[in-house]
Design a protein around this motif. Structure first.
Motif, PDB file in Angstrom:
ATOM      1  N   GLY A 146       0.811  -1.211   0.000  1.00 38.28           N
ATOM      2  CA  GLY A 146       0.000   0.000   0.000  1.00 38.28           C
ATOM      3  C   GLY A 146       0.844   1.260   0.000  1.00 38.28           C
ATOM      4  N   VAL A 147       1.888   1.276   0.821  1.00 36.45           N
ATOM      5  CA  VAL A 147       2.772   2.439   0.900  1.00 36.45           C
ATOM      6  C   VAL A 147       3.480   2.669  -0.440  1.00 36.45           C
ATOM      7  CG1 VAL A 147       4.889   3.329   1.946  1.00 36.45           C
ATOM      8  CG2 VAL A 147       3.121   2.297   3.389  1.00 36.45           C
ATOM      9  N   LEU A 148       4.033   1.610  -1.003  1.00 35.40           N
ATOM     10  CA  LEU A 148       4.788   1.735  -2.248  1.00 35.40           C
ATOM     11  C   LEU A 148       3.874   2.076  -3.426  1.00 35.40           C
ATOM     12  CD1 LEU A 148       7.202  -1.284  -1.708  1.00 35.40           C
ATOM     13  CD2 LEU A 148       7.844   1.143  -1.721  1.00 35.40           C
ATOM     14  N   GLN A 149       2.684   1.490  -3.449  1.00 38.60           N
ATOM     15  CA  GLN A 149       1.761   1.786  -4.535  1.00 38.60           C
ATOM     16  C   GLN A 149       1.328   3.249  -4.498  1.00 38.60           C
ATOM     17  OE1 GLN A 149       0.656  -0.529  -7.063  1.00 38.60           O
ATOM     18  NE2 GLN A 149       0.193   1.492  -7.917  1.00 38.60           N
ATOM     19  N   ALA A 150       1.050   3.755  -3.310  1.00 39.53           N
ATOM     20  CA  ALA A 150       0.660   5.158  -3.182  1.00 39.53           C
ATOM     21  C   ALA A 150       1.786   6.087  -3.622  1.00 39.53           C
ATOM     22  CB  ALA A 150       0.256   5.460  -1.741  1.00 39.53           C
ATOM     23  N   ALA A 151       3.010   5.746  -3.233  1.00 41.46           N
ATOM     24  CA  ALA A 151       4.164   6.565  -3.635  1.00 41.46           C
ATOM     25  C   ALA A 151       4.354   6.526  -5.144  1.00 41.46           C
ATOM     26  CB  ALA A 151       5.423   6.069  -2.930  1.00 41.46           C
ATOM     27  N   ALA A 152       4.170   5.350  -5.733  1.00 42.31           N
ATOM     28  CA  ALA A 152       4.326   5.212  -7.182  1.00 42.31           C
ATOM     29  C   ALA A 152       3.285   6.032  -7.927  1.00 42.31           C
ATOM     30  CB  ALA A 152       4.220   3.743  -7.577  1.00 42.31           C
ATOM     31  N   GLU A 153       2.064   5.987  -7.463  1.00 45.81           N
ATOM     32  CA  GLU A 153       1.005   6.760  -8.119  1.00 45.81           C
ATOM     33  C   GLU A 153       1.259   8.254  -7.981  1.00 45.81           C
ATOM     34  OE1 GLU A 153      -2.591   5.415  -6.359  1.00 45.81           O
ATOM     35  OE2 GLU A 153      -2.515   3.423  -7.301  1.00 45.81           O
ATOM     36  N   PHE A 154       1.707   8.676  -6.801  1.00 47.73           N
ATOM     37  CA  PHE A 154       1.956  10.096  -6.566  1.00 47.73           C
ATOM     38  C   PHE A 154       3.064  10.620  -7.470  1.00 47.73           C
ATOM     39  CE2 PHE A 154       4.230  13.483  -4.248  1.00 47.73           C
ATOM     40  CZ  PHE A 154       3.196  14.406  -4.120  1.00 47.73           C
ATOM     41  N   ARG A 155       4.116   9.809  -7.636  1.00 48.41           N
ATOM     42  CA  ARG A 155       5.271  10.265  -8.404  1.00 48.41           C
ATOM     43  C   ARG A 155       5.201   9.858  -9.871  1.00 48.41           C
ATOM     44  NH1 ARG A 155       7.924   8.541  -3.208  1.00 48.41           N
ATOM     45  NH2 ARG A 155       8.255  10.494  -2.103  1.00 48.41           N
ATOM     46  N   GLY A 156       4.172   9.131 -10.250  1.00 47.75           N
ATOM     47  CA  GLY A 156       4.015   8.756 -11.648  1.00 47.75           C
ATOM     48  C   GLY A 156       5.057   7.778 -12.131  1.00 47.75           C
ATOM     49  N   VAL A 157       5.518   6.884 -11.267  1.00 49.44           N
ATOM     50  CA  VAL A 157       6.548   5.899 -11.652  1.00 49.44           C
ATOM     51  C   VAL A 157       6.101   4.506 -11.218  1.00 49.44           C
ATOM     52  CG1 VAL A 157       8.537   7.448 -11.725  1.00 49.44           C
ATOM     53  CG2 VAL A 157       7.814   6.488  -9.530  1.00 49.44           C
ATOM     54  N   ASP A 158       4.916   4.131 -11.617  1.00 51.62           N
ATOM     55  CA  ASP A 158       4.311   2.877 -11.170  1.00 51.62           C
ATOM     56  C   ASP A 158       4.976   1.706 -11.872  1.00 51.62           C
ATOM     57  OD1 ASP A 158       2.741   0.975 -10.118  1.00 51.62           O
ATOM     58  OD2 ASP A 158       0.859   1.663 -11.012  1.00 51.62           O
ATOM     59  N   ARG A 159       6.004   1.127 -11.223  1.00 54.00           N
ATOM     60  CA  ARG A 159       6.755   0.027 -11.802  1.00 54.00           C
ATOM     61  C   ARG A 159       7.162  -0.985 -10.765  1.00 54.00           C
ATOM     62  NH1 ARG A 159      11.529   2.118 -15.811  1.00 54.00           N
ATOM     63  NH2 ARG A 159      10.139   3.272 -17.122  1.00 54.00           N
ATOM     64  N   ASP A 160       6.935  -2.260 -11.041  1.00 54.36           N
ATOM     65  CA  ASP A 160       7.474  -3.376 -10.272  1.00 54.36           C
ATOM     66  C   ASP A 160       7.223  -3.246  -8.768  1.00 54.36           C
ATOM     67  OD1 ASP A 160       8.663  -5.787  -9.878  1.00 54.36           O
ATOM     68  OD2 ASP A 160      10.720  -5.059 -10.023  1.00 54.36           O
ATOM     69  N   ILE A 161       5.984  -2.974  -8.393  1.00 54.96           N
ATOM     70  CA  ILE A 161       5.660  -2.856  -6.969  1.00 54.96           C
ATOM     71  C   ILE A 161       5.871  -4.186  -6.255  1.00 54.96           C
ATOM     72  CG2 ILE A 161       3.864  -2.312  -5.295  1.00 54.96           C
ATOM     73  CD1 ILE A 161       4.959   0.084  -6.869  1.00 54.96           C
ATOM     74  N   ASP A 162       5.448  -5.279  -6.885  1.00 55.61           N
ATOM     75  CA  ASP A 162       5.611  -6.585  -6.234  1.00 55.61           C
ATOM     76  C   ASP A 162       7.085  -6.909  -6.006  1.00 55.61           C
ATOM     77  OD1 ASP A 162       2.907  -7.058  -6.035  1.00 55.61           O
ATOM     78  OD2 ASP A 162       2.781  -8.110  -7.943  1.00 55.61           O
ATOM     79  N   GLY A 163       7.938  -6.575  -6.988  1.00 58.85           N
ATOM     80  CA  GLY A 163       9.377  -6.790  -6.815  1.00 58.85           C
ATOM     81  C   GLY A 163       9.936  -5.951  -5.687  1.00 58.85           C
ATOM     82  N   ALA A 164       9.416  -4.717  -5.552  1.00 62.12           N
ATOM     83  CA  ALA A 164       9.861  -3.841  -4.473  1.00 62.12           C
ATOM     84  C   ALA A 164       9.441  -4.398  -3.117  1.00 62.12           C
ATOM     85  CB  ALA A 164       9.293  -2.435  -4.674  1.00 62.12           C
ATOM     86  N   VAL A 165       8.222  -4.941  -3.044  1.00 64.87           N
ATOM     87  CA  VAL A 165       7.754  -5.535  -1.784  1.00 64.87           C
ATOM     88  C   VAL A 165       8.640  -6.717  -1.402  1.00 64.87           C
ATOM     89  CG1 VAL A 165       5.867  -6.788  -0.674  1.00 64.87           C
ATOM     90  CG2 VAL A 165       5.377  -4.755  -2.061  1.00 64.87           C
TER      91      VAL A 165
END
Length: 280
Positions: free
Chosen positions: A131-150
């Motif tokens: 949730g934290v990483l997805q929100a940050a990705a959406e805010f910054r417009g860099v939605d990539r590889d969230i599952d890999g980041a988790v």
């Protein structure tokens, strides 16, 4: 190391070289005068090594220009705060930044962290982290590889069980109440925090609402041994390595630590917030 940082270090090296030449010394002669290996002089002049404050003082004295020390120190100060744009850091996705965090944690014996409105990454559950990483990705417009980041964030947590490491966390009570996901996910995250209390490598302190603080925690920061402080802002991260910054953040840590509750008191406080969520 950022391009701006390297450019500044190269410029500082050029100034050191200029002072050496003005003194009529070559690299070997200056090295002999300082008692340094010639390779150190070469690296400093060519911007391949960052000088310490003592290096600058010794250099200025050796070339007969102690008056140049304030200038050299000012130039060095410009290198010591490295501002890293989130957009640049996350251009390849969040996973790369998490891998960098793994590397920093691996070479650190004592990690100290202050978080104001969220749970530290080293203590996050997978769903909370997502949730934290997805929100940050959406805010910054860099939605990539969230599952890999988790997955990378969870790998970093393996360090919590290394008996040669120590972790100290200070969390403002606001972080216990601030939800970035569903009540069930948040409840599980609070359960995770409570389970961390008692692990011999972890000390968890909570800054309760209503407690008197010598200094309010205006932002989150992480201290890695006594070599690096990382401060996150909305647009950038600051990687601070100069002694003054490290001492300032250590003092902030000490002042906050004095107001924190730990152990059973922290457990009870988290438990009260958890109970208010119900079964989740």
């Amino acid at each position: 190391m950022t391009t701006d940082y390297q450019t500044g270090r190269t410029a500082l090296g050029a100034r050191l070289s200029e002072l050496r030449a003005e003194a009529g010394l070559d690299g070997k002669g200056l090295a002999a005068r300082l008692g340094w290996p010639p390779s150190k002089v070469s690296k400093l002049q060519n911007g391949r090594q960052t000088p310490t404050t003592q290096d600058l003082a010794d250099w200025a004295a050796a070339v007969g220009r102690p008056d140049a020390l304030p200038e050299l120190k000012a130039r060095a100060a410009g290198l010591e705060a490295t501002y890293r744009s989130w957009r640049r850091q996350l251009a390849a996705g969040h996973r790369a930044r998490q891998e960098q965090a793994i590397a920093e944690t691996a070479v650190t014996t004592l990690t100290r962290a202050v978080e104001v409105v969220r749970v530290p990454g080293l203590l996050q559950t997978p769903d909370y982290a997502r949730g934290v990483l997805q929100a940050a990705a959406e805010f910054r417009g860099v939605d990539r590889d969230i599952d890999g980041a988790v997955r990378a964030r969870l790998r970093r947590q393996e360090a919590l069980y290394d008996p040669d490491k120590a972790f100290q966390f200070l969390i403002h009570e606001a972080a216990l109440h601030t939800r970035t996901s569903t009540p069930a996910v948040h409840a599980a995250q609070l359960d995770r925090l409570m389970s961390a209390i008692g692990l011999d490598t972890i000390e968890l302190g909570i800054l309760p609402f209503g407690t008197q603080l010598r200094r309010a925690p205006s932002h989150a920061f992480w201290i890695y041994d006594r070599r690096l402080v990382i401060v996150e802002t909305i647009g950038t991260e600051m990687w601070l390595v100069d002694e003054d910054s490290i001492e300032t953040y250590e003092r902030a840590w000490d002042w906050l630590y004095g107001s924190a509750v730990t152990g059973t008191e922290a457990l009870r406080l988290i438990g009260r917030v958890r109970a208010a969520l119900g079964a989740g």
